[in-house]
Design an enzyme around this catalytic site. Structure first.
Site, PDB file in Angstrom:
ATOM      1  N   ARG A  46      -5.138   2.486  -0.498  1.00 33.94           N
ATOM      2  CA  ARG A  46      -4.533   1.880  -1.681  1.00 33.94           C
ATOM      3  C   ARG A  46      -5.228   0.564  -1.978  1.00 33.94           C
ATOM      4  O   ARG A  46      -5.534  -0.213  -1.075  1.00 33.94           O
ATOM      5  CB  ARG A  46      -3.035   1.627  -1.498  1.00 33.94           C
ATOM      6  CG  ARG A  46      -2.391   1.060  -2.779  1.00 33.94           C
ATOM      7  CD  ARG A  46      -0.880   1.000  -2.705  1.00 33.94           C
ATOM      8  NE  ARG A  46      -0.396  -0.120  -1.918  1.00 33.94           N
ATOM      9  CZ  ARG A  46       0.570  -0.963  -2.326  1.00 33.94           C
ATOM     10  NH1 ARG A  46       1.128  -0.830  -3.523  1.00 33.94           N
ATOM     11  NH2 ARG A  46       0.991  -1.924  -1.545  1.00 33.94           N
ATOM     12  N   ARG A  72       9.667   4.054  -2.487  1.00 36.52           N
ATOM     13  CA  ARG A  72      11.000   3.487  -2.301  1.00 36.52           C
ATOM     14  C   ARG A  72      10.999   2.498  -1.148  1.00 36.52           C
ATOM     15  O   ARG A  72      10.364   2.712  -0.126  1.00 36.52           O
ATOM     16  CB  ARG A  72      12.024   4.598  -2.010  1.00 36.52           C
ATOM     17  CG  ARG A  72      12.060   5.691  -3.049  1.00 36.52           C
ATOM     18  CD  ARG A  72      12.941   6.851  -2.644  1.00 36.52           C
ATOM     19  NE  ARG A  72      14.337   6.503  -2.718  1.00 36.52           N
ATOM     20  CZ  ARG A  72      15.195   6.612  -1.709  1.00 36.52           C
ATOM     21  NH1 ARG A  72      14.762   7.022  -0.530  1.00 36.52           N
ATOM     22  NH2 ARG A  72      16.452   6.299  -1.855  1.00 36.52           N
ATOM     23  N   ARG A  84       5.735 -11.121  -4.118  1.00 29.95           N
ATOM     24  CA  ARG A  84       5.902  -9.700  -3.825  1.00 29.95           C
ATOM     25  C   ARG A  84       7.388  -9.329  -3.826  1.00 29.95           C
ATOM     26  O   ARG A  84       8.260 -10.150  -3.548  1.00 29.95           O
ATOM     27  CB  ARG A  84       5.284  -9.350  -2.477  1.00 29.95           C
ATOM     28  CG  ARG A  84       3.779  -9.505  -2.468  1.00 29.95           C
ATOM     29  CD  ARG A  84       3.160  -8.880  -1.251  1.00 29.95           C
ATOM     30  NE  ARG A  84       1.723  -9.046  -1.298  1.00 29.95           N
ATOM     31  CZ  ARG A  84       0.905  -8.278  -2.003  1.00 29.95           C
ATOM     32  NH1 ARG A  84       1.394  -7.290  -2.714  1.00 29.95           N
ATOM     33  NH2 ARG A  84      -0.390  -8.493  -2.012  1.00 29.95           N
ATOM     34  N   GLU A  95       3.984   0.881 -11.775  1.00 29.41           N
ATOM     35  CA  GLU A  95       4.896  -0.024 -11.088  1.00 29.41           C
ATOM     36  C   GLU A  95       5.826  -0.802 -12.010  1.00 29.41           C
ATOM     37  O   GLU A  95       7.027  -0.849 -11.778  1.00 29.41           O
ATOM     38  CB  GLU A  95       4.099  -1.015 -10.244  1.00 29.41           C
ATOM     39  CG  GLU A  95       3.256  -0.347  -9.168  1.00 29.41           C
ATOM     40  CD  GLU A  95       2.458  -1.358  -8.376  1.00 29.41           C
ATOM     41  OE1 GLU A  95       2.994  -1.869  -7.372  1.00 29.41           O
ATOM     42  OE2 GLU A  95       1.311  -1.636  -8.758  1.00 29.41           O
ATOM     43  N   HIS A 131       5.061  -2.604   5.420  1.00 31.34           N
ATOM     44  CA  HIS A 131       5.679  -3.680   4.658  1.00 31.34           C
ATOM     45  C   HIS A 131       6.567  -4.527   5.551  1.00 31.34           C
ATOM     46  O   HIS A 131       7.388  -4.012   6.310  1.00 31.34           O
ATOM     47  CB  HIS A 131       6.476  -3.121   3.492  1.00 31.34           C
ATOM     48  CG  HIS A 131       5.593  -2.601   2.398  1.00 31.34           C
ATOM     49  ND1 HIS A 131       4.303  -3.017   2.240  1.00 31.34           N
ATOM     50  CD2 HIS A 131       5.827  -1.712   1.404  1.00 31.34           C
ATOM     51  CE1 HIS A 131       3.774  -2.402   1.194  1.00 31.34           C
ATOM     52  NE2 HIS A 131       4.682  -1.596   0.672  1.00 31.34           N
ATOM     53  N   ASP A 148       8.509  -3.126  -7.768  1.00 30.19           N
ATOM     54  CA  ASP A 148       8.023  -4.018  -8.822  1.00 30.19           C
ATOM     55  C   ASP A 148       8.710  -3.752 -10.152  1.00 30.19           C
ATOM     56  O   ASP A 148       8.914  -4.672 -10.946  1.00 30.19           O
ATOM     57  CB  ASP A 148       6.506  -3.892  -8.962  1.00 30.19           C
ATOM     58  CG  ASP A 148       5.779  -4.611  -7.840  1.00 30.19           C
ATOM     59  OD1 ASP A 148       5.837  -5.850  -7.802  1.00 30.19           O
ATOM     60  OD2 ASP A 148       5.178  -3.944  -6.990  1.00 30.19           O
TER      61      ASP A 148
END
Length: 916
Positions: free
Chosen positions: A414, A614, A747, A536, A145, A576
């Protein structure tokens, strides 16, 4: 050493690094640049620490008058100071931790030593401790990320600077040695100053894979085996009969890098194959180096030692026929092991950077075969009275093989549930099974998918034409099957489904896995991968118990769970859910979902493993991991735990080897403690009722601002550097799920990162103040007393407010007010900022009234000190960021202007540390 003396050592390090940075600037940028930076520094310190209005006004005048060239130098100087201050603080943490361990300090509850000390006090036997450890498996999972803005080149330099600081701590240093270290520090800082701070091009997936691998070199590949050895040594000190023996593997590492396709079109089957191969190459490089070093360390003569038959056979089977090693059975055995490793690497198609083997040998079929040869060496050394020789490098290598195998880290897949349903619909249509799967209701979908799992017939046909999307998704699962076959079952274990809303979302993935042979069809299908639902949004979390209850009602689901040792993993999304419902409601709905899922799994007789998604900052579920694990609902930590490590937090936790080991140790210690405390604790119903009420009010306040206020999205995009962050080249994944300006489609990562840059920190606190005010208005003093009891008695509530406190301490609306000036619509800016200010005032008031604290961070003096030390150096960066954004958005074409803005983003992120 007193507390004051301890702090003095830290300040000495910061002053030393600051002085060296100043000398570097003077040498490379000139005296005038140095004096300008010193003037700004003095004004910033006076403005912040002395609250001097005149200094604040003078600071603004100086910063606003800077030319673009001057601004660039100032921005770089203050950004690098933040990085150097981080290095000094990290070194101080290591220093304090070591001192506490030497003194046997009791506050070390989060360490393995503290854990076993408590066990010894309780009279826990070795057998009881081992039984607990048999249930434990902790897996931090690295993600790509994009909130890590540092390049590896700068990170490596920072680690070298940290190593120099560590060497300066040696009290036995001679004066000339200390001087030499300062000269080396000056060289490193000069190199850092002249190294490009930002990436010139956007990261690709291969770059992200290499970045993730760096942390194995920095920390994991040595720290994980060392921690297992420490556990074994601690276990041996507990009372109990018989030898302590080895403990099971309790700590492994996972990765999403190369397997996370959700919203990232650049993660393909080719990238997954690359991730598998590069990880295996790193594992084998480590094994080659360690086996070679062992050979050098074990020149034992067969004329002088006793050998087991297994070791003698291993030496005899070696291709090493050198007369110089004829009577050195351990060396011959190890050259044989090396040769088999080399043959294995060749069979797997891996590149090798180490010396060649002395001869040919058969490759190892599995990591267990490699481990068996090492075990034979270990057993022979111990049988011959050489246990100390077995307890060093060999012990660590044996554990490394058990942890890392041929795969190094378990890669997760994913993808979004919407993609799966499109691909399954296409496959069913092409196979003439269902012309319009997407038109079916949920019961019809479930019935159809169950039938597909029962039949051995594949859906895919070599004669049909498929879309690029379907081909790509099928190629991924086929590559997963190849990786699993080549590297072993630990290479890939999980398939995570984003946006899980129903049972059909899980069945669709099972059908896709069946196409690659990863699910064996039949009335009782078996799966080789965990199909992991990711819940989420707030709605997803509320539906999660019903979804899993319906999943376990299916015989096919029960059969697949049984084939995976009776474990079902569930992932919970913190980011989210926060963006959807706000900080308070996200925390509460996650807690409730966990409680209800524990009950659902208990009723189904299935073992539950939670995977916590997290983020780095509190607004994405971040905060201290040790406290977060202990604050989980009763019964939710059942020995097994997975959690993501994201963004710049990966570097702050695991780049430094000692800090990395300490963070892994804390994860393990917290998981063991939470597992031992898994019996349901009595929690007052009134606590839950109060949280339900507070959550509803907080969510209404949050959504009222973020989703129901006309023009809020325009305010957010204008008052933060959101658009400029997109140009930072910090990740391969797009910032939005769709080409849209809506908050819903943005996002969570850039959402949180942008609010941190302007020092509002909104996702980590907004809504609590209004909620508590409304609760107190309804319940009066009795309600206030209840909230105070919740703070004292309830780990969940205490952790929620403690994490919120960290962001309140970092938020600064006097700084944020300048960002408001970037909004073209002044009326909108005043309206939205006014609401933010009022809510922050209410939240601060609520926090102090509930906790009875008189200041922020009274229980965390280290963080309070850090904020106090670094904020004066962040203020110029924030001020200049606003000024540069004004120039840039006004159309100024100076080519270095975007780079200066990006460096301010980098510097502020470094100063805040957990901003994304």
């Amino acid at each position: 050493m007193s507390a004051i003396e301890k702090e003095a050592v830290l300040h000495e390090d910061i002053r030393l690094l600051g002085r060296i940075l100043g000398d570097t600037i003077r040498r490379h940028e000139g005296e005038a640049a140095f004096e300008l930076i010193e003037t700004i520094r003095r004004l910033a310190v006076a403005s912040r620490r002395l609250e001097d209005v005149t200094s604040r006004r003078s600071l603004a005048q100086v910063l606003d008058a800077l030319s673009d060239d001057q601004a660039m130098v100032v921005v770089r100087a203050f950004s690098y100071f933040s990085q150097l201050a981080n290095i000094a603080e990290d070194r101080h943490h290591v220093r304090r931790h070591r001192e506490n361990r030497r003194q046997g300090s009791r506050p070390l509850a989060s360490t393995l030593r503290g854990l076993f000390a408590d066990a010894l006090e309780r009279g826990t036997t070795r057998e009881e401790a081992r039984a607990t450890l048999e249930r434990v498996r902790v897996t931090p999972v690295l993600t790509a990320h994009p909130t890590e803005v540092q390049r590896r080149s700068t990170l490596d330099l920072q680690l070298a600077i940290a190593a120099c600081l560590a060497r300066r701590d040696d009290p036995g240093l001679l004066d000339e040695e200390r001087e030499a270290l300062e000269v080396e520090l000056a060289r490193l800082v000069a190199t850092l100053w002249q190294t490009r701070m930002l990436r010139a091009v956007k990261l690709g997936v291969k770059d992200e894979i290499e970045n993730a691998l760096a942390y194995f070199d920095y920390s994991f590949i040595e720290a994980v085996p060392a921690l297992h050895a420490e556990i074994e040594d601690s276990l041996a000190r507990l009372p109990g009969g018989g030898p302590p023996g080895e403990v099971p593997t309790v700590l492994t590492i996972g990765s999403w890098v190369g397997g996370d396709r959700d919203g990232n079109p650049f993660v393909t089957a080719e990238m997954l194959e690359h991730a598998f191969r590069r990880q295996a190459e790193m594992a084998f490089d480590h094994y080659f180096a360690e086996v070679h070093a062992l050979g050098a360390a074990l020149p034992l003569s067969g004329l002088l030692v006793r050998l087991t038959p297994a070791l003698a056979a291993l030496a005899e089977s070696s291709p090493d026929r050198s007369p110089f090693r004829e009577d050195e059975p351990y060396r011959r055995a190890l050259t044989g092991v090396f040769a088999r490793l080399a043959a294995t690497a060749t069979a797997l198609g891996l590149k090798r950077e180490h010396r060649t083997a002395v001869g040919t040998a058969q490759p190892y079929a599995t990591p267990a075969d490699f481990a068996a040869d090492l075990d034979a060496i270990d057993e022979s050394l111990r049988a011959g009275g050489s246990a100390p020789l077995a307890d060093g490098r060999l012990r660590r290598l044996r554990r490394a093989v058990r942890v890392f195998g041929f795969h190094l880290a378990t890669v997760d897949l994913r993808q979004n549930a919407d993609v799966h349903e499109q691909v399954v619909a296409e496959l069913l249509r092409a196979a003439r099974v269902a012309p319009d799967y997407l038109a079916l209701d949920e019961p019809s979908r479930v019935a159809l998918l169950r039938a597909e799992l029962a039949t051995p017939r594949p859906l895919r046909s070599p004669f049909a034409l498929y879309s690029e999307l379907a081909q790509g998704e099928l190629a991924i699962v086929e590559q997963a099957a190849k990786g699993l076959a080549a590297l072993g079952p630990a290479a890939i274990r999980q398939y995570v489904i984003s946006k899980t809303e129903s049972v059909s979302d899980l069945l669709e993935v099972a059908v896709l896995l069946k196409e690659a042979g990863l699910v064996t069809p039949g009335e009782s299908p078996a799966s080789r991968l965990q199909v992991v639902p990711l819940f989420e949004t707030i709605g997803d979390l509320r539906r999660a118990p019903a979804t899993m209850r319906a999943w376990f009602a299916l015989p096919e689901a029960r059969a697949m769970v049984a084939s995976l040792d009776g474990v079902q993993e569930v992932m919970l999304g913190y980011s989210d859910s926060n963006k959807d419902g706000g900080y308070v409601t996200s925390n509460w709905e996650l807690y409730k979902a966990e409680l209800e899922l524990v009950a659902v799994f208990r009723a189904a007789g299935v073992r539950l493993r939670f995977f916590h998604g997290r983020g780095g900052t509190v607004g994405r579920g971040g905060g201290p991991s040790y406290e977060a694990i202990l604050a989980q609902p009763p019964g939710s930590v059942q020995g097994e735990l997975r959690l993501t490590e994201q963004g710049e937090v990966i570097a702050s936790k695991y780049a430094n080897r000692e800090i990395g080991r300490r963070n892994l140790e804390a994860l393990l210690a917290a998981t063991v403690r939470a597992t031992l405390d898994e019996a349901p604790r009595h929690e007052h119903e009134e606590y839950h009722a109060a949280m339900e009420e507070i959550s509803a009010e907080a969510m209404a306040a949050y959504r009222g601002l973020v989703y129901d206020t006309p023009g809020f999205a325009d305010y957010f995009r204008a008052s933060t550097p959101l658009n400029e962050i997109a140009g930072l080249n910090i990740g391969s994944r797009p910032a939005s799920r769709k080409p849209s300006q809506r908050i819903e489609d943005l996002r969570a990562i850039p959402w949180v990162f942008s609010w941190a840059q302007c020092r509002v920190m909104l996702p980590g606190w907004y809504g609590l103040g209004s909620a508590v005010a409304a609760f107190r208005a309804r319940h009066g003093e009795r309600g206030q007393a209840l909230l105070e009891r919740m703070w004292v008695d309830w780990p969940f509530f205490r952790a929620m407010l403690s994490n919120l406190e960290m962001l309140l301490a970092k938020a600064d609306l006097s700084v944020a007010a300048r960002y408001k000036e970037l909004v073209p619509d002044a009326q909108l800016a005043d309206a939205v900022f006014g609401r933010i200010r009022r809510e922050l005032d209410l939240t601060v008031k609520a926090f102090f009234e509930i906790t009875r604290h008189e200041a922020f961070l009274v229980g965390n003096p280290a963080l309070a000190r850090s904020i106090r030390n670094r904020f004066p150096y962040l203020d110029p960066l924030n001020h200049l960021q606003v000024e540069l954004l004004k120039r840039y958005r006004a159309g100024e074409t100076e080519p270095r202007l975007p780079r200066s803005i990006h460096i301010t983003i980098n510097g502020i992120a470094a100063g805040l540390r957990n901003s994304g």
